[in-house]
Design a protein around this motif. Structure first.
Motif, short mmCIF file in Angstrom:
data_model
loop_
_atom_site.label_atom_id
_atom_site.label_comp_id
_atom_site.label_asym_id
_atom_site.label_seq_id
_atom_site.Cartn_x
_atom_site.Cartn_y
_atom_site.Cartn_z
N MET A 167 -30.08 -33.50 21.76
CA MET A 167 -31.03 -34.17 22.64
C MET A 167 -32.02 -33.16 23.20
SD MET A 167 -32.03 -36.94 24.41
CE MET A 167 -30.68 -38.12 24.53
N PRO A 168 -33.32 -33.37 23.02
CA PRO A 168 -34.30 -32.38 23.47
C PRO A 168 -34.29 -32.18 24.99
CG PRO A 168 -35.29 -33.87 21.88
CD PRO A 168 -33.96 -34.46 22.24
N TYR A 169 -34.29 -30.92 25.38
CA TYR A 169 -34.40 -30.55 26.79
C TYR A 169 -35.54 -29.57 27.02
CZ TYR A 169 -29.94 -32.75 27.88
OH TYR A 169 -28.93 -33.68 28.07
N ARG A 170 -36.19 -29.12 25.96
CA ARG A 170 -37.29 -28.18 26.07
C ARG A 170 -38.49 -28.73 25.31
NH1 ARG A 170 -34.34 -22.23 25.41
NH2 ARG A 170 -32.75 -22.55 27.03
N PRO A 171 -39.69 -28.26 25.61
CA PRO A 171 -40.89 -28.85 25.00
C PRO A 171 -41.16 -28.41 23.57
CG PRO A 171 -41.50 -27.13 26.56
CD PRO A 171 -40.02 -27.32 26.70
N THR A 172 -40.39 -27.47 23.02
CA THR A 172 -40.65 -26.95 21.68
C THR A 172 -39.40 -27.04 20.82
OG1 THR A 172 -40.05 -24.69 22.30
CG2 THR A 172 -42.35 -25.33 22.60
N TRP A 173 -39.61 -27.05 19.50
CA TRP A 173 -38.49 -27.09 18.57
C TRP A 173 -37.66 -25.82 18.66
CZ3 TRP A 173 -36.48 -24.26 14.63
CH2 TRP A 173 -35.55 -24.90 13.80
N SER A 174 -38.32 -24.67 18.71
CA SER A 174 -37.59 -23.41 18.73
C SER A 174 -36.75 -23.28 20.00
CB SER A 174 -38.57 -22.23 18.64
OG SER A 174 -39.27 -22.26 17.42
#
Length: 319
Positions: A167-174
């Motif tokens: 689940m995304p928690y940061r604005p970038t893929w890396s």
């Protein structure tokens, strides 16, 4: 000792030459062409040749002292450009990983929050499609007694992981790729990676630390390439041919940054899973068998520092 210092100096000189001077010299050459030709004569090779020939025939450039000064100025300018690219790369790396985006200044924080919300919505939709495909394959297996074609399931899983491994928690893929390591270790083994990692690093074998350091350096080099792309972007206002060079550097940096982040994340996860039991031995924690949630809880609890004690109401020093 003299041989060691000589070899060390030679290696440092080689790294200084390859990482700073040569890319910086190329940038100075492009910048010179940009200022000489401009937008109106961007591809006029004859004009550039005439200008360079004229400069080479001046008394300053033709004398030995002038050439030494010119060479020193070029080396200094190239090294300065290289250091600027590395500084921009460090800033871009921090932005790309976005570990502390909650503390960014307000405009950047709002933009990052919007990106996180969009990525989370996309990931949730992709995860739902993947789960529905899993249910459909399980239903087919139960109903017909044979497995379904795995291609749709793999495609749905790839689409989900292309957005984020968790689940995304940061604005970038890396950034999410590295954050996913901590999330997965916390979920699978109750291991708090930010707390455990400094202690775990000291117990890792030299070969493992070398592999992780190499991956970290690859991440930094990819970010430095993005820094060079920014420097070349500044030349486009004088010379439009710098734009395709900037675009090529930016695309290459993006690809390398993602690949390096993925490799770095895999090595972090593998090191934690393989060597957490070695850390437990160093900490005196009795355990048999592989890493499990009980051992993860014990390691994390022992290494997590307690909260600072508040001052007494009178404002005096704590006992």
């Amino acid at each position: 000792m003299d041989g060691f210092l000589s070899a060390l100096g030679q290696r440092l000189a080689e790294r200084w030459l390859t990482l700073l001077v040569l890319p910086g010299a190329l940038f100075l050459a492009v910048a010179t062409a940009a200022r000489t030709l401009g937008q109106a004569h961007a591809l006029d090779r004859d004009l550039l040749t005439d200008r360079i020939t004229h400069w080479a025939q001046t008394p300053t450039a033709s004398s030995l002292g002038g050439q030494v000064i010119l060479l020193g100025a070029v080396l200094a300018g190239a090294a300065g450009a290289g250091l600027t690219a590395q500084g921009l790369g460090a800033l871009l790396q921090r932005t790309a990983l976005a570990a502390d985006w909650y503390s960014w200044p307000n405009p950047a924080r709002k933009c990052a929050d919007t990106l996180v919300a969009r990525r989370r919505a996309r990931w949730t939709a992709a995860a739902d499609r993947y789960l529905r495909q899993l249910d459909a394959d399980a239903h087919r297996l139960a109903l017909h007694g044979r497995r379904a074609d795995p291609a749709p399931r793999r495609a749905a899983h790839h689409a989900m992981r292309r957005i984020s491994a968790e689940m995304p928690y940061r604005p970038t893929w890396s950034g999410d790729r590295l954050h996913a390591v901590a999330l997965r270790l916390e979920h699978d083994h109750h291991l708090d990676l930010p707390v455990v990692w400094p202690h775990l690093w000291l117990t890792l074998p030299e070969t493992t630390r070398a592999e992780i350091t190499t991956a970290e350096q690859a991440l930094a080099r990819a970010a430095t390439m993005a820094g060079w792309a920014l420097l070349y972007a500044s030349l486009t206002m004088w010379w439009w041919p710098a734009a395709p060079l900037c675009a090529a550097l930016a695309l290459t940096a993006r690809f390398r940054l993602r690949a390096a982040a993925d490799t770095y994340a895999q090595l972090l996860s593998a090191a934690a899973r393989l060597h957490a039991t070695d850390l437990a031995i160093q900490l005196g924690i009795e355990h048999t068998g592989p890493l499990d949630r009980g051992l993860g809880d014990a390691i994390t609890e022992q290494l997590r520092t307690s909260s600072p004690h508040p001052r007494p109401p009178g404002g005096g020093p704590s006992p």
